[in-house]
Write a protein that holds these residues in place. Structure first.
Motif, short mmCIF file in Angstrom:
data_model
loop_
_atom_site.label_atom_id
_atom_site.label_comp_id
_atom_site.label_asym_id
_atom_site.label_seq_id
_atom_site.Cartn_x
_atom_site.Cartn_y
_atom_site.Cartn_z
N UNK A 91 1.02 -1.15 0.22
CA UNK A 91 0.00 -0.12 0.05
C UNK A 91 0.85 1.23 -0.14
N UNK A 92 0.53 2.17 -0.81
CA UNK A 92 0.97 3.50 -0.86
C UNK A 92 -0.02 4.57 -0.44
N UNK A 93 0.36 5.30 0.38
CA UNK A 93 -0.86 6.21 0.72
C UNK A 93 -0.35 7.82 0.35
N UNK A 94 -1.21 8.58 0.15
CA UNK A 94 -0.82 10.01 -0.32
C UNK A 94 -1.86 10.82 0.51
N UNK A 95 -1.22 11.87 1.26
CA UNK A 95 -1.80 12.92 1.92
C UNK A 95 -1.42 14.24 1.74
N UNK A 96 -2.28 15.19 1.97
CA UNK A 96 -2.10 16.62 1.68
C UNK A 96 -1.55 17.03 2.93
N UNK A 97 -1.31 16.38 4.21
CA UNK A 97 -0.81 17.05 5.51
C UNK A 97 0.27 16.37 5.65
N UNK A 98 1.37 17.14 5.66
CA UNK A 98 2.71 16.66 5.91
C UNK A 98 2.63 15.84 7.22
N UNK A 99 2.35 16.37 8.44
CA UNK A 99 2.35 15.79 9.64
C UNK A 99 1.69 14.49 9.69
N UNK A 100 0.37 14.41 8.87
CA UNK A 100 -0.16 13.00 8.75
C UNK A 100 0.75 11.88 8.07
N UNK A 101 1.38 12.44 7.16
CA UNK A 101 2.50 11.36 6.58
C UNK A 101 3.61 11.04 7.31
N UNK A 102 3.88 11.91 8.23
CA UNK A 102 4.98 11.56 9.14
C UNK A 102 4.32 10.65 10.13
N UNK A 103 3.39 10.81 10.64
CA UNK A 103 2.74 10.10 11.61
C UNK A 103 2.58 8.67 11.09
N UNK A 104 1.82 8.60 9.88
CA UNK A 104 1.51 7.29 9.27
C UNK A 104 2.89 6.38 9.08
N UNK A 105 3.95 7.21 8.78
CA UNK A 105 5.16 6.35 8.36
C UNK A 105 5.62 5.83 9.89
N UNK A 106 5.61 6.81 10.80
CA UNK A 106 6.09 6.42 12.15
C UNK A 106 5.29 5.27 12.79
N UNK A 107 3.84 5.29 12.55
CA UNK A 107 3.16 4.25 13.29
C UNK A 107 3.17 2.63 12.49
N UNK A 108 3.42 3.08 11.16
CA UNK A 108 3.75 1.88 10.41
C UNK A 108 5.11 1.17 11.04
N UNK A 109 6.27 1.99 11.47
CA UNK A 109 7.40 1.47 11.80
C UNK A 109 7.15 0.84 13.14
#
Length: 280
Positions: A91-109
Motif C-alpha cells: 500500500x502507498x498512501x498519499x495525503x495533503x498534510x505532511x504531519x499525517x504522512x510523518x505520523x503514518x510512517x512512524x506508526x507503521x514503523x
C-alpha cells in the motif's frame, strides 16, 4: 485548489498528535512498546464507521496478495495498515498534510509494517505518480475537501492500470439543507465541498470508470455515532476515562464536530456512500 489546500492541511494538523495517540493507548493499558496495527484501530481509522467501514469496503474489491494499492487521502495510515494486513497488499498512501504522512510512517514503523506501507505528501488532484502505477485504489472520506471531482477521478484513472477497481467511501449530500460548522473535515464552508452521488458518478464515468456497485450508509453512520455517544456517556457516568477514539484526531472541538455531523446525518442531508468503480 491551491488556494484552499493550505487551509485544509492546517485544519488537520494537530500539534503532538502522535504522542497524544500513544499516551492515550498507554493509559488504556495497551503495551505501546510492542504495538500492533490492531491496537491502533480505534484511533487511526478517521472516517465514519472506523475499521468496520474499511473492512466492508475492502471486502468488495477482490484484492489479491501483492496488489499495489493506492490510498488517496491516507491520513495517519489506519486503512493502509489494515489492507496490508488483511489482504497482503502493498500500500502507498498519499495525503495533503505532511504531519499525517510523518505520523503514518512512524506508526507503521512502530507496528512492524514499514515494509508493506509507505506514505508520501501530495495533492489528490495532482499526484506524484507515473501513469498506470497501481492495481487498485481507495478513497475514504477525502472528496469532501476536494472542489474538483472530475479532476480527482481523472487523476485516479491516470495512475491506475486498466481494469483496476477504485473504491470510494465519502460523505455525500443527499438533499438540500444548511450545514453547521465545524465538521470533522472542515472548520468552515470555505474548505467543504460535499457533492451528490450523481456528481461522483458523472465525474467517474467521464474519467473512464464504470459504476459496478453503490450503497448508501446513512443508517450505519447514525448507529456508529449513537454507539460512540453511549460509550462515552457510560464511561463518564462510571467515572472512568473514555476509551481512545478518533476524537483524538479531531482535536479539542471534537464533540462539536461530532454533534454537527450527527445532526446532518439524522436530518438526511448527508450520508456516507460507497461507490465501487472499474476503470475501462
Amino acid at each position: 485548489m491551491a488556494t484552499v489546500e493550505p487551509g485544509i492541511a492546517r485544519h488537520y494538523d494537530i500539534s503532538g498528535l502522535e504522542e497524544r495517540i500513544i499516551d492515550a493507548l498507554a493509559d488504556w493499558g495497551v503495551d505501546v512498546a510492542n504495538l500492533s496495527a490492531s491496537d491502533l484501530e480505534a484511533v487511526d481509522e478517521f472516517h465514519i464507521g472506523g475499521v468496520a467501514a474499511t473492512k466492508a469496503l475492502i471486502e468488495q474489491m477482490g484484492l489479491k496478495p501483492a496488489t499495489k494499492l493506492l490510498d488517496i487521502g491516507s491520513g495517519v495510515g489506519g486503512p493502509a495498515r489494515f489492507v496490508a494486513n488483511s489482504a497482503g497488499a502493498d500500500v502507498t498512501g498519499i495525503d495533503l498534510t505532511q504531519s499525517y504522512v510523518d505520523i503514518a510512517t512512524s506508526l507503521s514503523k512502530r507496528t512492524g509494517m514499514a515494509g508493506k506501507t509507505r506514505f508520501v505528501q501530495g495533492s489528490a488532484l495532482d499526484m506524484p505518480f507515473a501513469d498506470a502505477s497501481f492495481d487498485a485504489a481507495v478513497i475514504l472520506h477525502v472528496g469532501m475537501n476536494l472542489p474538483d471531482k472530475p479532476r480527482l477521478m481523472s487523476e485516479a484513472a491516470r495512475v491506475l492500470l486498466p481494469g483496476s477497481v477504485l473504491a470510494v467511501y465519502d460523505v455525500m449530500r443527499l438533499k438540500d439543507g444548511a450545514l453547521t460548522y465545524p465538521l470533522p473535515w472542515a472548520s468552515d464552508e470555505t474548505m467543504s465541498f460535499v457533492a451528490t452521488p450523481d456528481d461522483y458518478r458523472s465525474a467517474a464515468v467521464a474519467a473512464g470508470f464504470s459504476v459496478t456497485a453503490e450503497r448508501p450508509r446513512g443508517a450505519f453512520a447514525i448507529e456508529f455515532f449513537a454507539t460512540m455517544r453511549a460509550r462515552l456517556a457510560a464511561a463518564q457516568a462510571e467515572g472512568n476515562k473514555a476509551p481512545p477514539g478518533v476524537g483524538l484526531i479531531m482535536g479539542e472541538d471534537a464533540r462539536t464536530k461530532i454533534a454537527n455531523i450527527t445532526a446532518a446525518l439524522e436530518g438526511g442531508i448527508l450520508a456516507p456512500v460507497e461507490l465501487l468503480l472499474r476503470l475501462g
